[in-house]
Design a protein around this motif. Structure first.
Motif, PDB file in Angstrom:
ATOM      1  N   VAL A  92      63.480  30.361  74.670  1.00  0.00           N
ATOM      2  CA  VAL A  92      64.752  30.815  75.241  1.00  0.00           C
ATOM      3  C   VAL A  92      65.421  31.702  74.191  1.00  0.00           C
ATOM      4  O   VAL A  92      65.104  31.606  73.009  1.00  0.00           O
ATOM      5  N   PRO A  93      66.360  32.573  74.592  1.00  0.00           N
ATOM      6  CA  PRO A  93      67.085  33.368  73.586  1.00  0.00           C
ATOM      7  C   PRO A  93      67.811  32.448  72.593  1.00  0.00           C
ATOM      8  O   PRO A  93      68.432  31.470  72.989  1.00  0.00           O
TER       9      PRO A  93
ATOM     10  N   PRO B 164      69.661  27.486  70.842  1.00  0.00           N
ATOM     11  CA  PRO B 164      69.746  28.341  72.030  1.00  0.00           C
ATOM     12  C   PRO B 164      71.057  29.118  72.057  1.00  0.00           C
ATOM     13  O   PRO B 164      72.110  28.614  71.666  1.00  0.00           O
ATOM     14  N   LYS B 165      70.985  30.356  72.518  1.00  0.00           N
ATOM     15  CA  LYS B 165      72.139  31.267  72.519  1.00  0.00           C
ATOM     16  C   LYS B 165      73.314  30.708  73.309  1.00  0.00           C
ATOM     17  O   LYS B 165      74.473  30.937  72.971  1.00  0.00           O
TER      18      LYS B 165
ATOM     19  N   PRO C 283      66.807  23.768  80.830  1.00  0.00           N
ATOM     20  CA  PRO C 283      65.843  24.724  81.391  1.00  0.00           C
ATOM     21  C   PRO C 283      64.512  24.726  80.648  1.00  0.00           C
ATOM     22  O   PRO C 283      63.534  25.279  81.124  1.00  0.00           O
ATOM     23  N   ILE C 284      64.464  24.112  79.485  1.00  0.00           N
ATOM     24  CA  ILE C 284      63.237  23.998  78.702  1.00  0.00           C
ATOM     25  C   ILE C 284      63.130  22.561  78.215  1.00  0.00           C
ATOM     26  O   ILE C 284      64.145  21.910  77.992  1.00  0.00           O
ATOM     27  N   SER C 285      61.918  22.060  78.071  1.00  0.00           N
ATOM     28  CA  SER C 285      61.782  20.658  77.681  1.00  0.00           C
ATOM     29  C   SER C 285      62.328  20.435  76.274  1.00  0.00           C
ATOM     30  O   SER C 285      62.231  21.298  75.402  1.00  0.00           O
TER      31      SER C 285
ATOM     32  N   LEU D  61      62.135  22.557  72.584  1.00  0.00           N
ATOM     33  CA  LEU D  61      63.379  23.026  71.970  1.00  0.00           C
ATOM     34  C   LEU D  61      63.554  22.452  70.565  1.00  0.00           C
ATOM     35  O   LEU D  61      63.866  23.178  69.615  1.00  0.00           O
ATOM     36  N   VAL D  62      63.316  21.165  70.411  1.00  0.00           N
ATOM     37  CA  VAL D  62      63.426  20.523  69.095  1.00  0.00           C
ATOM     38  C   VAL D  62      62.445  21.163  68.114  1.00  0.00           C
ATOM     39  O   VAL D  62      62.790  21.454  66.970  1.00  0.00           O
ATOM     40  N   SER D  63      61.210  21.420  68.559  1.00  0.00           N
ATOM     41  CA  SER D  63      60.227  22.002  67.645  1.00  0.00           C
ATOM     42  C   SER D  63      60.629  23.410  67.207  1.00  0.00           C
ATOM     43  O   SER D  63      60.351  23.815  66.079  1.00  0.00           O
TER      44      SER D  63
END
Length: 193
Positions: free
Chosen positions: A28-29, A47-48, A176-178, A182-184
């Motif tokens: 994601v941005p 995330p933005k 919107p993303i798992s 995101l954490v990684s």
């Protein structure tokens, strides 16, 4: 026949290369934040469309900007947490980073006993990830919380071998993303000064 095999191998390698290129980009941005929390200044990408919920000597908590004030749950947040304030936790994590996950699992189970009847940890998984000069201990587990019906919180946590911090998230299907992806990505960008 050999020609067909060579073409097949070229196509497979091309697909693998495209997959690597895709994985090399954030899902994601993102934007870079810098926060001074206690003695440390932490820089990382988030995330933005997320914001910093809190910044204290124990770390940073972030969440989606669309969630306001007190309307969030623990599942809506990701934490970058300092872990060396608690001696028992610190000792368990030091052993975890030495490849002894049993000590950390035992520590979690003891926390659940203190939390109360019915709290438990299940599906404990552990692995090491290499990230440039860093080694990361990756832990995943389900925390079961007794309510009218048992609620399961799937945690993902990364512990750094060179700084006393962890990035912690709980799987949240509304993102919107798992959460694990995101954490990684947050883990990849962390710097401490």
């Amino acid at each position: 026949m050999i020609f067909c095999f060579i073409i097949f191998i070229a196509i497979v390698l091309s697909c693998c290369k495209q997959e690597e290129d895709f994985l090399a980009e954030p899902p994601v941005p993102m934007k870079t934040i810098t926060q001074t929390c206690g003695e440390d200044t932490i820089t990382c990408d988030i995330p933005k469309d997320w914001k910093v919920l809190s910044c204290t000597e124990t770390g940073i908590t972030i969440m989606p900007s669309e969630i306001s004030g007190n309307d969030y749950t623990l599942q809506d947040t990701i934490s970058i947490s300092r872990y060396d304030f608690n001696q028992e936790e610190n000792e368990a994590i030091v052993l975890l980073l030495k490849g002894q996950p049993e000590s950390f699992q035992t520590y979690l189970e003891q926390l659940m006993k203190v939390a109360g009847s019915g709290y438990s940890v299940s599906n404990f998984l552990f692995s090491f990830d290499k990230l440039e000069s860093r080694t990361l201990a990756k832990v995943q587990f389900d925390m079961v919380v007794p309510k009218k019906e048992f609620v399961v919180y799937p945690y993902i946590e990364y512990y750094f071998d060179d700084i006393p911090y962890a990035v912690i998230g709980i799987q949240n299907d509304s993102f919107p993303i798992s959460t694990d992806v995101l954490v990684s990505w947050i883990v990849r960008s962390i710097n401490l000064t």
